[in-house]
Design an enzyme around this catalytic site. Structure first.
Site, PDB file in Angstrom:
ATOM      1  N   HIS A 166       0.842  -1.195   0.000  1.00  0.00           N
ATOM      2  CA  HIS A 166       0.000   0.000   0.000  1.00  0.00           C
ATOM      3  C   HIS A 166       0.875   1.242   0.000  1.00  0.00           C
ATOM      4  O   HIS A 166       1.867   1.312   0.741  1.00  0.00           O
ATOM      5  CB  HIS A 166      -0.903  -0.005   1.237  1.00  0.00           C
ATOM      6  CG  HIS A 166      -1.838   1.162   1.316  1.00  0.00           C
ATOM      7  ND1 HIS A 166      -1.724   2.143   2.282  1.00  0.00           N
ATOM      8  CD2 HIS A 166      -2.895   1.516   0.547  1.00  0.00           C
ATOM      9  CE1 HIS A 166      -2.678   3.037   2.111  1.00  0.00           C
ATOM     10  NE2 HIS A 166      -3.399   2.685   1.063  1.00  0.00           N
ATOM     11  N   SER A 167       0.541   2.189  -0.842  1.00  0.00           N
ATOM     12  CA  SER A 167       1.168   3.505  -0.845  1.00  0.00           C
ATOM     13  C   SER A 167       2.683   3.389  -1.045  1.00  0.00           C
ATOM     14  O   SER A 167       3.144   2.743  -1.975  1.00  0.00           O
ATOM     15  CB  SER A 167       0.813   4.234   0.460  1.00  0.00           C
ATOM     16  OG  SER A 167       1.207   5.571   0.426  1.00  0.00           O
ATOM     17  N   LEU A 168       3.469   4.009  -0.157  1.00  0.00           N
ATOM     18  CA  LEU A 168       4.924   3.994  -0.293  1.00  0.00           C
ATOM     19  C   LEU A 168       5.493   2.584  -0.200  1.00  0.00           C
ATOM     20  O   LEU A 168       6.572   2.311  -0.741  1.00  0.00           O
ATOM     21  CB  LEU A 168       5.553   4.889   0.776  1.00  0.00           C
ATOM     22  CG  LEU A 168       7.076   5.030   0.754  1.00  0.00           C
ATOM     23  CD1 LEU A 168       7.542   5.724  -0.521  1.00  0.00           C
ATOM     24  CD2 LEU A 168       7.570   5.787   1.986  1.00  0.00           C
TER      25      LEU A 168
END
Length: 875
Positions: free
Chosen positions: A539-541
């Site tokens: 998720h995300s970074l």
């Protein structure tokens, strides 16, 4: 934890109806069998006993030949086999609300012995009252529970004796909610460990409350048959209560009882401490476990251990050996109005009345309850029907070894993004939500599969030190809350772009992934042998860090190569002859040195293989709300002229790359235009709604243009903006008004102020990137063109987007398609604000059933390869 007391050997009358020949399991008695050694591994079978192909039922039936604990006597001649654990016609269906939390027995607890896979029951048990009624039942016409096995199983309940291991049910409690029962397989093995503890200690401790006062004293006279209790031996009344008496630590030092693997192998139960612990992650909140003997009617919640233990002791001391009702399967019991209590027992805040051997009611002794009871009785209602709570001895469904989980053949590592420093442990809760959603989808769509997918959280942020508290020390005090929020969330992006701290983040995640995989394989030694697969959900970074670990991308090494090239191009315009001569000698020396280094590296490479960054090959890499495309674009990745995933992630590293995003997620970007540039004008694949009937498989969905041209051979600047419908079986609606609202699901999972801050920032960008929410059809072409500019490809690799061959239906010609689609878009809701979605959508993936179905579809895909290929005609 309270424990049942001691008793004499069982009466032969209990087993007489089925040809039994002796006493069965006896709690706390001197004739109790001993079960020493491991609990999680079935390694107690003597030579000649069944091996891997049979379930060691002897552990639960007390068969002769079991290994005894050191110093214990062999009393197996007192034990009789219990047919409920071996009857081929035995029916069972777990009542556990979380029964989908499954695991498999092979290789449990460090790779112990395995047991065979048992055949599932043919007919599930549906208790007659499991879903209705309240806690205060017991009125006229009260429905009773049904035991499995029908009338044939009635004989073993004719006489009152101690509860068998299959009648006891163990429970656990999470987040201070209600008690949840373990599945039958887990409960039996916990009960085995519990009885091993009883046999190994042989202690007779008195239960005490926190103040040191006894709570298990003789019962107060409260009925016509209670006077005899005072003559009972103290130990008979109190029972064995070592943990409540404060002897848990002492027992743990004297007796080594191995923890029991439960709940799919994700947790272990320590019966000495009465707690449950996670195996693969750290958790500050304790998970208590409890041994249930007496249960509240209707809800089948267990009574508290102290009261349950006291009631059980009183029940055995008063009714041991007495006959029960003629048939246990009576649908409707006789009303108890007018019946006098044949026995009463006084507790600290309640009292219990026995109207018959198996008609037991609990009453509160609080003043308000007494007043209400008096008023209702004067109105003509019976005591039981007015304020009594019906109690049941033994759980509604008996535990069986057949109630065991499926085998785990696919594990999924769930990697978090930014913000974990501010809310530690959030990834554990998010993974639990994703696991729960996946269980629901498995039961609905993949119930016929004998395999199982398990999700494991990867928490890598809390172990990092980075700059220590340097950033905190330079943070101004004004609006400190907002600054701390940014330091704990967005600062992770700064750390990762820093050459000083980037390596620490990469190694932190890499080591945690390898640690979890090694731990899982050590506890499941057959996982690799049987072709177990591993996927990663980031998720995300976390998507960017995981990608760099898999590909080995290192900006420091690239920077050194760039500096080396710059050093080789000095300015020779103002050099003297002597300087040029020395520079030529330097070049020759460097070239010779480089040749020697290359030869040395070649020798090393031939003698030893390079250790991969991860100990496993990634089958599927799922990116959720990922900014990976932006990082790749800034690193110089430009679109190619082939539709292969290898352009950004080689297939030998990861078999499949999939990018999941919500249309309004401000952090998410598309990956497909980095492979083929014209895919910026092709809509992402719409993820199916989880309850869509007969959805078309994703591999057969043809790409369609976001802005199809009027001329079928070109794309003009003044092209139309109508959307060509995707070939799905759902009703054809516009993309914005189609399917499930991921935001509505995600409103309950806004992950703290950090996520809100990111969402607000994204909302501002969204405001300037779109004309307005009221004009969804006018998605700005200018913004699309702006997004194309920073990723414009060099002339040699540019794919022309002005003359794209495609069919008159608006679908792209197959010659210019990707090998596999990568971008998958969740559907927006019917009634949804895009501004609010920008705040919540980035954190709404965890609990989405659409996402869960999408993940499982690709994880179970190898089992669907032989399906008939559906029609490829667009819907």
């Amino acid at each position: 934890m309270n424990y049942p007391g001691h008793g004499s050997p069982r009466s032969s009358e209990r087993n007489g109806g089925r040809g039994g020949d002796g006493a069965a399991w006896e709690l706390g008695s001197d004739t109790e069998p001993a079960f020493g050694g491991s609990v999680c591994r079935f390694d107690h079978l003597p030579v000649g006993e069944p091996g891997d192909d049979e379930v060691p039922l002897a552990l639960l039936r007390g068969e002769p030949g079991l290994h005894l604990a050191p110093g214990a006597e062999d009393h197996n001649h007192h034990l009789a086999l219990d047919p409920c654990l071996s009857d081929d016609n035995y029916d069972f269906s777990s009542a556990e609300s979380g029964s989908s939390l499954r695991y498999y027995s092979e290789g449990e607890s460090g790779g112990g012995g395995s047991s065979s896979s048992l055949h599932p029951p043919q007919q599930p048990l549906v208790p007659s009252n499991s879903g209705g009624g309240g806690a205060a039942g017991g009125g006229p016409g009260e429905r009773k529970r049904t035991r499995p096995g029908g009338a044939a199983a009635r004989h073993r309940y004719e006489v009152v004796t101690e509860l068998g291991p299959e009648e006891v049910r163990w429970f656990y409690k999470e987040d201070k909610k209600t008690w949840k029962p373990f599945i039958g397989y887990d409960s039996l093995r916990i009960e085995l460990a519990f009885r091993t503890l009883l046999q190994a200690t042989g202690a007779r401790a008195r239960a005490q409350d926190p103040d040191g006062d006894h709570v298990c004293g003789p019962a107060s006279p409260a009925g016509p048959a209670s006077s005899s209790v005072e003559d009972e031996d103290e130990d008979r009344v109190c029972g064995f209560c070592p943990r409540i008496a404060g002897h848990g630590r002492e027992m743990e030092e004297l007796v080594n009882i191995e923890r029991v693997c439960v709940r799919g192998g994700l947790y272990e139960v320590d019966v000495t401490q009465g707690e449950c612990y996670p195996v693969y992650w750290n958790q500050s909140d304790k998970i208590p476990v409890m041994r249930g003997q007496w249960f509240i009617d209707g809800t089948w919640q267990p009574l508290e251990e102290e009261e349950s233990n006291l009631i059980e002791q009183e029940h055995l001391s008063r009714f041991r050996g007495q006959q029960m009702q003629e048939s246990f399967d009576i649908e409707v019991s006789k009303p108890i109005d007018g019946k006098d209590a044949i026995h009463s027992f006084k507790l600290s805040r309640n009292h219990v009345d026995w109207h018959s051997v198996d008609e037991v009611y609990l009453y509160s002794d609080a003043t308000t309850s007494k007043i209400a009871r008096t008023v209702t009785q004067k109105l003509g209602f019976s005591k039981a029907s007015s304020s009594g709570t019906r109690l049941h001895r033994g759980y509604v469904e008996e535990a069986t070894l057949e109630d065991k989980p499926s085998q785990t053949t696919h594990i999924v590592f769930v990697v978090h993004g930014i913000g974990q420093k501010m809310d530690q442990g959030r990834i554990i809760k998010n993974t639990a939500m994703m696991r729960e959603a996946a269980r629901k989808i498995e039961e609905r769509h993949f119930s016929n599969h004998a395999t199982h997918v398990e999700f494991l959280p990867v928490e890598w942020r809390s172990k990092l030190t980075l700059d220590g508290d340097t950033v905190d020390s330079i943070t101004p005090d004004k609006v400190r809350g907002l600054r701390d929020m940014l330091n704990s969330s967005a600062m992770d992006i700064m750390y990762y772009t820093s050459p000083l701290y980037r390596d620490e983040l990469v190694k932190g995640l890499q080591q945690e992934l390898n640690r979890l995989y090694s731990l899982f394989c050590s506890r499941n030694p057959n996982f690799e042998e049987k072709g177990g697969k591993v996927s990663i959900v980031s998720h995300s970074l976390g998507c960017v860090i995981t990608y760099d670990i898999m590909t080995g991308w290192n900006p420091v090494r690239l920077y050194e190569q760039l500096l080396q090239k710059e050093e080789e191009l000095p300015d020779e315009r103002w050099m003297s002859y002597e300087e040029r001569h020395l520079l030529d000698e330097l070049y020759i020396t460097k070239r010779r040195l480089r040749e020697i280094e290359e030869r040395l590296h070649g020798l090393k490479a031939s003698s030893m293989t390079q250790t991969p960054a991860l100990k496993f090959k990634v089958e599927n890499f799922f990116c959720m709300g990922s900014p990976l495309a932006v990082f790749l674009a800034l690193r110089g990745i430009r679109p190619g002229n082939t539709g292969s995933q290898d352009h950004i992630l080689p297939r030998e590293i990861c078999n499949r790359l999939l990018n999941i995003f919500h249309p309004t997620d401000p952090v998410a970007y598309r990956l497909e235009p980095l492979i083929l540039k014209h895919y910026s004008n092709i809509s992402p694949v719409q993820i199916h709604w989880y309850n869509t009937s007969n959805p078309l498989p994703y591999e057969y969905m043809k790409p369609s243009f976001l802005h199809p041209a009027k001329d079928p051979t070109s794309i003009s600047e003044n092209e139309g903006i109508s959307t060509i419908p995707s070939p799905v079986t759902s009703p054809v609606l516009s993309r914005r008004h189609y399917g499930e609202s991921i935001t509505n699901i995600g409103k309950a999972s806004i992950l703290g102020a950090a996520s809100i801050g990111k969402g607000l920032g994204g909302m501002l960008f969204s405001r300037f990137g779109r004309s307005s929410a009221s004009q969804p059809s006018e998605t700005s072409r200018d913004s699309i063109e702006d997004e194309k500019k920073p990723v414009a490809s060099p002339p040699m690799t540019t794919v022309a987007t002005q003359t794209l061959p495609h069919s008159s239906s608006g679908f792209l010609d197959s010659a210019l398609e990707l090998d596999h689609r990568i971008d998958f878009e969740l559907r927006e809701g019917l009634v949804e604000s895009r501004y609010w979605s920008a705040v919540t959508s980035h954190t709404a993936y965890w609990s989405s059933l659409d996402v869960a179905l999408f993940l499982l579809t690709f994880m179970y895909k190898h089992e669907h390869d032989n399906n008939v290929k559906p029609s490829l005609d667009p819907v």
